[in-house]
Write a protein that holds these residues in place. Structure first.
Motif, PDB file in Angstrom:
ATOM      1  N   GLU A   1      -6.407  -3.892  -3.749  1.00  0.00           N
ATOM      2  CA  GLU A   1      -5.947  -2.802  -4.610  1.00  0.00           C
ATOM      3  C   GLU A   1      -5.731  -3.263  -6.053  1.00  0.00           C
ATOM      4  O   GLU A   1      -5.035  -2.616  -6.819  1.00  0.00           O
ATOM      5  CB  GLU A   1      -4.652  -2.205  -4.045  1.00  0.00           C
ATOM      6  CG  GLU A   1      -4.853  -1.537  -2.699  1.00  0.00           C
ATOM      7  CD  GLU A   1      -3.592  -0.882  -2.134  1.00  0.00           C
ATOM      8  OE1 GLU A   1      -2.489  -1.070  -2.703  1.00  0.00           O
ATOM      9  OE2 GLU A   1      -3.723  -0.191  -1.115  1.00  0.00           O
TER      10      GLU A   1
ATOM     11  N   TRP B   1      -5.968  -0.733  -8.942  1.00  0.00           N
ATOM     12  CA  TRP B   1      -5.159   0.474  -8.874  1.00  0.00           C
ATOM     13  C   TRP B   1      -3.915   0.362  -9.739  1.00  0.00           C
ATOM     14  O   TRP B   1      -3.368  -0.716  -9.932  1.00  0.00           O
ATOM     15  CB  TRP B   1      -4.733   0.740  -7.440  1.00  0.00           C
ATOM     16  CG  TRP B   1      -5.859   1.037  -6.499  1.00  0.00           C
ATOM     17  CD1 TRP B   1      -7.204   0.919  -6.747  1.00  0.00           C
ATOM     18  CD2 TRP B   1      -5.742   1.479  -5.159  1.00  0.00           C
ATOM     19  NE1 TRP B   1      -7.912   1.254  -5.643  1.00  0.00           N
ATOM     20  CE2 TRP B   1      -7.051   1.614  -4.655  1.00  0.00           C
ATOM     21  CE3 TRP B   1      -4.674   1.776  -4.350  1.00  0.00           C
ATOM     22  CZ2 TRP B   1      -7.304   2.046  -3.353  1.00  0.00           C
ATOM     23  CZ3 TRP B   1      -4.919   2.190  -3.060  1.00  0.00           C
ATOM     24  CH2 TRP B   1      -6.225   2.334  -2.572  1.00  0.00           C
TER      25      TRP B   1
ATOM     26  N   CYS C   1      -0.856   2.385  -5.396  1.00  0.00           N
ATOM     27  CA  CYS C   1      -0.843   1.289  -4.432  1.00  0.00           C
ATOM     28  C   CYS C   1      -0.244   1.708  -3.094  1.00  0.00           C
ATOM     29  O   CYS C   1       0.694   2.507  -3.034  1.00  0.00           O
ATOM     30  CB  CYS C   1      -0.081   0.092  -4.996  1.00  0.00           C
ATOM     31  SG  CYS C   1      -0.928  -0.675  -6.368  1.00  0.00           S
ATOM     32  N   THR C   2      -0.773   1.144  -2.031  1.00  0.00           N
ATOM     33  CA  THR C   2      -0.318   1.414  -0.678  1.00  0.00           C
ATOM     34  C   THR C   2       1.045   0.778  -0.447  1.00  0.00           C
ATOM     35  O   THR C   2       1.294  -0.353  -0.874  1.00  0.00           O
ATOM     36  CB  THR C   2      -1.325   0.835   0.333  1.00  0.00           C
ATOM     37  OG1 THR C   2      -2.615   1.354   0.030  1.00  0.00           O
ATOM     38  CG2 THR C   2      -0.947   1.173   1.754  1.00  0.00           C
TER      39      THR C   2
ATOM     40  N   ARG D   1      -2.853  -9.313  -5.807  1.00  0.00           N
ATOM     41  CA  ARG D   1      -3.354  -8.563  -6.975  1.00  0.00           C
ATOM     42  C   ARG D   1      -3.656  -9.508  -8.131  1.00  0.00           C
ATOM     43  O   ARG D   1      -4.709  -9.409  -8.771  1.00  0.00           O
ATOM     44  CB  ARG D   1      -2.332  -7.513  -7.418  1.00  0.00           C
ATOM     45  CG  ARG D   1      -2.276  -6.297  -6.526  1.00  0.00           C
ATOM     46  CD  ARG D   1      -1.211  -5.313  -6.980  1.00  0.00           C
ATOM     47  NE  ARG D   1      -1.414  -4.833  -8.324  1.00  0.00           N
ATOM     48  CZ  ARG D   1      -1.990  -3.672  -8.655  1.00  0.00           C
ATOM     49  NH1 ARG D   1      -2.425  -2.880  -7.693  1.00  0.00           N
ATOM     50  NH2 ARG D   1      -2.117  -3.309  -9.906  1.00  0.00           N
TER      51      ARG D   1
END
Length: 176
Positions: free
Chosen positions: A140, A143, A148-149, A163
């Motif tokens: 991610e 993002w 983000c999850t 990240r």
């Protein structure tokens, strides 16, 4: 047998786009048949095989070396003072033995491949919750924080590290 697959720092730069204009993007790898990694990499080609070389940051290259030594796979590696990463192996590994010197590119990334089989990181790889959080963060990396999850409590640092590693190997390109 001595080989030097990686280009010297003053060699022609690798393309940042595939032939169709699509930007290169990170992928997550492990050593085939292991639970190591995930290793955040930037493939140097739009098509890769298990023995293809990929670009890794120094931090990830150090992790690969640590895992390789822990596994006692018959390959040893060490970093020289100038940053060169030298792999060495005995004839027990491939019938011949040899060395391979990998110099970092102009951006400090190491092109590693051809010495063992890579596998794409995925659910089929045995892993911990921490490895999953790191992998999620890496996947991610493009993002914004709002997209983000959500990940398990207490794993924020591993998610953030994933990240950051993806941003580092991709040279922080703003990819679509």
């Amino acid at each position: 047998m001595t080989t030097t697959p990686a280009a010297a720092p003053d060699a022609e730069p690798r393309p940042t786009y595939y032939a169709d204009g699509t930007p290169l993007s990170i992928q997550l790898f492990t050593v085939e048949g292991s639970g190591y990694g995930p290793y955040v990499a930037l493939p140097v080609s739009s098509v890769w095989t298990p023995y293809s070389a990929h670009l890794f940051t120094r931090a990830t290259a150090e992790l690969i070396v640590r895992d390789m030594h822990r596994d006692e796979c018959g390959i040893w590696a060490a970093f020289a003072e100038d940053g060169t990463l030298r792999f060495m192996w005995s004839a027990d590994h491939d019938g011949e033995g040899g060395t391979c010197a990998v110099q970092p590119d102009a951006d400090g990334r190491y092109e590693i491949g051809g010495l063992w089989s890579w596998d794409e990181w995925g659910d089929h790889v045995p892993h911990t919750a921490g490895q999953a959080a790191f992998a999620l963060g890496a996947s991610e990396y493009k993002w914004t924080a709002e997209k983000c999850t959500e990940h398990p409590e207490g794993l924020d640092a591993l998610y953030a590290r994933g990240r950051e590693e993806a941003h580092a190997v991709s040279l922080r390109r703003d990819e679509p």
